[in-house]
Design a protein around this motif. Structure first.
Motif, PDB file in Angstrom:
ATOM      1  N   ASP A 370      56.092  88.949  24.114  1.00 47.51           N
ATOM      2  CA  ASP A 370      56.253  87.793  23.232  1.00 47.51           C
ATOM      3  C   ASP A 370      55.129  86.784  23.450  1.00 47.51           C
ATOM      4  N   LYS A 371      54.792  86.530  24.700  1.00 52.06           N
ATOM      5  CA  LYS A 371      53.702  85.607  25.015  1.00 52.06           C
ATOM      6  C   LYS A 371      52.373  86.110  24.448  1.00 52.06           C
ATOM      7  N   MET A 372      52.140  87.428  24.570  1.00 52.92           N
ATOM      8  CA  MET A 372      50.870  88.008  24.121  1.00 52.92           C
ATOM      9  C   MET A 372      50.673  87.886  22.615  1.00 52.92           C
ATOM     10  N   ILE A 373      51.782  87.814  21.868  1.00 56.35           N
ATOM     11  CA  ILE A 373      51.665  87.691  20.408  1.00 56.35           C
ATOM     12  C   ILE A 373      51.913  86.248  19.947  1.00 56.35           C
ATOM     13  N   GLY A 374      51.855  85.313  20.917  1.00 52.22           N
ATOM     14  CA  GLY A 374      51.931  83.896  20.572  1.00 52.22           C
ATOM     15  C   GLY A 374      53.322  83.305  20.567  1.00 52.22           C
ATOM     16  N   GLY A 375      54.294  84.022  21.126  1.00 54.66           N
ATOM     17  CA  GLY A 375      55.667  83.524  21.173  1.00 54.66           C
ATOM     18  C   GLY A 375      55.926  82.629  22.373  1.00 54.66           C
TER      19      GLY A 375
END
Length: 473
Positions: A370-375
Motif C-alpha cells: 500500500d505504501k509503495m503505491i502511495g497509500g
C-alpha cells in the motif's frame, strides 16, 4: 459568550475543543459534517449543528448569535483543495457578516508570497486574506509554522525518520529555516485570542527559536538519546523526498509531497505581534516540546493525531454503504460462556503495536504494498493502544462506528479497487466478524477472489484469537 468551533475533529480542533469546554465563560457550539463523527459525551453536552462551509444555510444556522467563531478548516486531502479553500472561506465570511459575528479566529501558516511559495502555503495565505477582507468582521489570523506535539504530522515525520535512520541522506531543504512551536502554545494563542481587546484585524506570527530542519532532527535525536549523521544531497528532488517520507513515516505520498513542497521557502516570524498582544505567553523551547510529545506517547495520552479527520467517510452513511457490498466473509462463534465486555475489549485492541494476531507478516506485506503505491500503509498505528473512539485511525483502517460492548466498524483506507469494511459485532451471545467488499469493475472482483485463500486463514485465526485473548483478560 457564544463561540462556534469548526474543525473540531481535526488535530488542533479536538485539542482546542477540550480547552474551550473547560472555560466556564464560553457557551460552545460545534459545526460538523456528520454527528456520527462525535462521541456520545460530546453530543449529549454540547450544541451541535450538522452542515459544512459549502452550505450557506447550515452556516447561517451555526453562526446565529455567535460572538466568536474559530475557522480551522483545510481541504488538503482533496485534489482541487486550493479552489475549495477559497470557496469555503468566502462562504464562511459571508455567513459571519450576515449573522453579525464580532470576531473570526483563523489558524494559518507562516510564510510569504513569492515564486517559491508552495500551493499548500499559498492556499493558507489566501484563506487568511479572504477571511480578513470584510471590515464588519474582525479577523485574528494566527500564523504558525512547524507544530510540534504528539500526533502532529510534522512531529511524526521528524520522529520517525530520526528513530529509523542512523545515517540520513537528505535533500538541500534540510538547511531551510523555520520557527517550530509546541502545540500547547498554539492552543494558548488560539484560546487567548477570544479575550483580546483589539478591534482591528490582526496577523499574529507565532513560534519559538529559529532552526533549520537539520537542527530539528539532531535536537530530536538528542532528546531520544540517539546519535544521527545527516548528509545533504543537492540532487534529491521533491518527488524522491516525498517517496522517502512515504516509506519511512506514517504520512501518505500526497501529504508528504504537499509538505515537502512547502519546505522550499523559509517559514519564519514576520512580526512581533505575539509579544505585543500576548505578553503572558512565552513559547517553550523546541527540545522541551519534543520531550513533552514523547511523554504523551509513552503514557498513552495522545489527544489527537494529524489523520483524525483524513477522509470524507462522514459524507456517507456507513450502514447504507455496507448494504451494497457484493462480497461478504462472515464468521460466527458462540460466546455465551464469556463476559461480552471482555470480548469487546479484545477486538477493540487489535492493530498498532498490539498487532493482528498470528498473521502479522501478511498485514505487514499488505501495508508495504500500500505504501509503495502511495497509500497510507500500516505505519499510522493507533492513537492509543488500549482505547478507540469514532474517527480514530487504526493502521490502514478508520473507525466509523463504535458501540460499547456491541460493535466496532472499520472502513478501509488502503488503496483498493473498491471499498471495504471490517466489522466486529456482539449479538445473541455470538461474536460475528464480517469483512465486506464492494468491488470496482473486473479488477475489484479479481482482487477479492485472489485473496479468498488468505482470508480463510487470516479471518478464521482472527476470530479464534479474539476469543482466546478475551478469556485471558
Amino acid at each position: 459568550m457564544k463561540v462556534l468551533l469548526t474543525g473540531s475533529t481535526g488535530y488542533i480542533g479536538r485539542r482546542l475543543k477540550k480547552r474551550l469546554i473547560e472555560d466556564k465563560n464560553i457557551d460552545l457550539r460545534l459545526l460538523v459534517r456528520n454527528k456520527s463523527s462525535l462521541s456520545n459525551e460530546v453530543k449529549d453536552n454540547l450544541e451541535i449543528v450538522q452542515g459544512d462551509t459549502f452550505d450557506l444555510e447550515s452556516l447561517k444556522i451555526a453562526l446565529k448569535d455567535v460572538d466568536v467563531a474559530y475557522y480551522l478548516i483545510h481541504s488538503l486531502n482533496k485534489d482541487n483543495y486550493r479552489d475549495l479553500d477559497k470557496l469555503s472561506a468566502q462562504n464562511f465570511l459571508e455567513a459571519a457578516a450576515f449573522c453579525k459575528v464580532k470576531r473570526v479566529i483563523y489558524l494559518g501558516g507562516l510564510g510569504v508570497k513569492n515564486s517559491d511559495t508552495s500551493e499548500h502555503l499559498l492556499s493558507r495565505i489566501e484563506t487568511g486574506e479572504i477571511l480578513s477582507s470584510n471590515k464588519n468582521v474582525q479577523t485574528i489570523w494566527i500564523r504558525a509554522g512547524v507544530i510540534i506535539g504528539s500526533g502532529s504530522s510534522s512531529f511524526e515525520i521528524i520522529r520517525n525518520i530520526t528513530e529509523k535512520l542512523p545515517i540520513m541522506t537528505t535533500p538541500k531543504w534540510v538547511t531551510t529555516k523555520a520557527q517550530p512551536i509546541a502545540v500547547e502554545d498554539v492552543l494558548s494563542y488560539l484560546h487567548n485570542s477570544i479575550y483580546l481587546k483589539e478591534e482591528e484585524n490582526l496577523i499574529v506570527d507565532i513560534g519559538s527559536e529559529q532552526l533549520s530542519y537539520k537542527s530539528m532532527m539532531l535536537k530530536t535525536a538528542k532528546v531520544l538519546g540517539l546519535k544521527r549523521i545527516i548528509i545533504p544531497l543537492p540532487f534529491m528532488s521533491i518527488n524522491i523526498s516525498s517517496y522517502w517520507l512515504n516509506l519511512f513515516t506514517p504520512v501518505p505520498f500526497s501529504v508528504a509531497k504537499a509538505l515537502i513542497e512547502g519546505l522550499k521557502s523559509e517559514v519564519v516570524i514576520q512580526n512581533d505581534n505575539a509579544k505585543k498582544y500576548f505578553p503572558e505567553i512565552t513559547p517553550i523551547s523546541y527540545e522541551d516540546s519534543v520531550s513533552n510529545a514523547i511523554k504523551e506517547i509513552e503514557n498513552d495520552q495522545v489527544i489527537s493525531r494529524w489523520n483524525d479527520n483524513s477522509n470524507n467517510i462522514w459524507e456517507k452513511d456507513a450502514q447504507n454503504e455496507i448494504s451494497k457490498a457484493v462480497f461478504i466473509d462472515r464468521k460466527e462463534i458462540d460466546i455465551s460462556n464469556l463476559d461480552a465486555s471482555k470480548v469487546y475489549q479484545s477486538f477493540i485492541g487489535i492493530g498498532g503495536t498490539n498487532g493482528w494476531f498470528d498473521f502479522d507478516f501478511l498485514w505487514e506485506i499488505r501495508g508495504i504494498i500500500d505504501k509503495m503505491i502511495g497509500g497510507v500503509g500500516l505505519k499510522r498505528g493507533r492513537r492509543s493502544q488500549c482505547d478507540l473512539r469514532i474517527s480514530d485511525c487504526l493502521d490502514f483502517w478508520k473507525v466509523v462506528d463504535l458501540k460499547q460492548n456491541e460493535r466496532l466498524l472499520l472502513f478501509a483506507q488502503m488503496k483498493l479497487p473498491g471499498m471495504a469494511w471490517l466489522e466486529f459485532k456482539i449479538k445473541d451471545n455470538k461474536l460475528i466478524q464480517s469483512a465486506y467488499f464492494y468491488p470496482k469493475g473486473v479488477l475489484g472482483r479479481l482482487y477479492w477472489y485472489i485473496l479468498v485463500p488468505l482470508h480463510y486463514f487470516v479471518f478464521n485465526n482472527m476470530i479464534k484469537s479474539i476469543i482466546k485473548k478475551a478469556k485471558s483478560l
